[in-house]
Design an enzyme around this catalytic site. Structure first.
Site, PDB file in Angstrom:
ATOM      1  N   HIS A  46      53.481  72.339 -43.908  1.00 59.22           N
ATOM      2  CA  HIS A  46      54.316  72.471 -42.706  1.00 59.22           C
ATOM      3  C   HIS A  46      54.308  71.153 -41.912  1.00 59.22           C
ATOM      4  O   HIS A  46      55.343  70.693 -41.442  1.00 59.22           O
ATOM      5  CB  HIS A  46      53.771  73.575 -41.785  1.00 59.22           C
ATOM      6  CG  HIS A  46      53.899  74.970 -42.321  1.00 59.22           C
ATOM      7  ND1 HIS A  46      52.841  75.845 -42.378  1.00 59.22           N
ATOM      8  CD2 HIS A  46      54.959  75.648 -42.825  1.00 59.22           C
ATOM      9  CE1 HIS A  46      53.242  77.001 -42.875  1.00 59.22           C
ATOM     10  NE2 HIS A  46      54.533  76.899 -43.163  1.00 59.22           N
ATOM     11  N   LYS A  73      56.681  90.539 -43.562  1.00 61.31           N
ATOM     12  CA  LYS A  73      55.290  90.099 -43.761  1.00 61.31           C
ATOM     13  C   LYS A  73      54.347  90.728 -42.751  1.00 61.31           C
ATOM     14  O   LYS A  73      54.687  90.847 -41.570  1.00 61.31           O
ATOM     15  CB  LYS A  73      55.209  88.579 -43.603  1.00 61.31           C
ATOM     16  CG  LYS A  73      55.760  87.771 -44.752  1.00 61.31           C
ATOM     17  CD  LYS A  73      55.513  86.306 -44.463  1.00 61.31           C
ATOM     18  CE  LYS A  73      56.167  85.386 -45.475  1.00 61.31           C
ATOM     19  NZ  LYS A  73      56.140  83.984 -45.020  1.00 61.31           N
ATOM     20  N   ARG A 133      60.372  73.770 -51.297  1.00 63.91           N
ATOM     21  CA  ARG A 133      59.381  73.315 -52.285  1.00 63.91           C
ATOM     22  C   ARG A 133      60.035  73.422 -53.654  1.00 63.91           C
ATOM     23  O   ARG A 133      60.768  72.554 -54.073  1.00 63.91           O
ATOM     24  CB  ARG A 133      58.111  74.168 -52.184  1.00 63.91           C
ATOM     25  CG  ARG A 133      57.341  73.950 -50.895  1.00 63.91           C
ATOM     26  CD  ARG A 133      56.388  75.062 -50.615  1.00 63.91           C
ATOM     27  NE  ARG A 133      57.094  76.341 -50.519  1.00 63.91           N
ATOM     28  CZ  ARG A 133      56.551  77.472 -50.121  1.00 63.91           C
ATOM     29  NH1 ARG A 133      55.284  77.520 -49.810  1.00 63.91           N
ATOM     30  NH2 ARG A 133      57.271  78.573 -50.044  1.00 63.91           N
ATOM     31  N   SER A 150      51.210  79.307 -47.238  1.00 65.20           N
ATOM     32  CA  SER A 150      50.203  80.011 -46.436  1.00 65.20           C
ATOM     33  C   SER A 150      49.606  81.154 -47.256  1.00 65.20           C
ATOM     34  O   SER A 150      48.396  81.390 -47.210  1.00 65.20           O
ATOM     35  CB  SER A 150      50.834  80.574 -45.166  1.00 65.20           C
ATOM     36  OG  SER A 150      51.361  79.533 -44.386  1.00 65.20           O
TER      37      SER A 150
END
Ligand code: PNS
Length: 163
Positions: free
Chosen positions: A18, A42, A91, A129
């Site tokens: 991040h 989440k 990514r 994460s």
């Protein structure tokens, strides 16, 4: 005119990946507002207060960055903050579908706000994460993947969960 971007996310917790995107964003925008928003898909490990504290600490040496939280639609928040863009990191190709869906929904909701995608540095391609939390949960070494204050928090969290 000041060019402001919102960098939204769960930040549960913030990772060095991040921070890499925030640095890249600062090379393009005058100001980046890093905002914790709710991701309804989440379940968070850290409370909002814990995530805020980690973000503040991790960004102590960053200039032109603001840290904030918001509950509601991202585009409404961007409008409220007079931001021109929503910044997201990419990514691998696997990120693309989810990001594309979100960007198109955000555009549908507010046409004037652009989504900007920046490619993460190669060394963060496999950092997330979730994967960091999984490694930390089982005692894996996550040094260099997260800021030091986050590493300590993760160790504390899982120590008390296991203990
Ligand atoms: O780090 P994440 O979990 O991938 O971030 C996702 C996030 C928080 C940016 C996204 O869930 C979000 O924007 N939530 C706020 C509600 C919203 O505006 N959703 C997108 C359009 S429906």
């Amino acid at each position: 005119m000041e060019h402001v971007a919102i960098y939204p996310g769960s930040f549960d917790p913030v990772t060095n990946g991040h921070l890499d995107i925030i640095e890249r964003g600062l090379a393009i925008f005058d100001k980046v507002i890093v905002t914790i928003l709710i991701n309804p898909n989440k379940q968070a490990l850290f409370t909002l207060e814990e995530r805020l504290e980690m973000l503040h600490k991790s960004m102590e040496n960053f200039k032109n960055v603001e840290v904030d939280t918001f509950s509601g639609l991202l585009v409404d928040y961007a409008q409220q903050k007079k931001a021109h863009a929503i910044l997201r990191g990419l990514r691998a190709v696997s990120d693309f579908e989810y990001e594309f869906q979100m960007a198109l929904m955000n555009r549908r909701l507010r046409r004037e706000i652009q989504s900007v995608f920046l490619m993460t540095g190669l060394r963060w391609i496999f950092t997330s994460s979730s994967i960091i939390k999984e490694a930390a949960r089982f005692g894996g070494d996550i040094s260099g993947m997260v800021p030091d204050c986050v590493k300590t928090k993760l160790e504390e969290k899982f120590l008390c969960k296991l203990g």
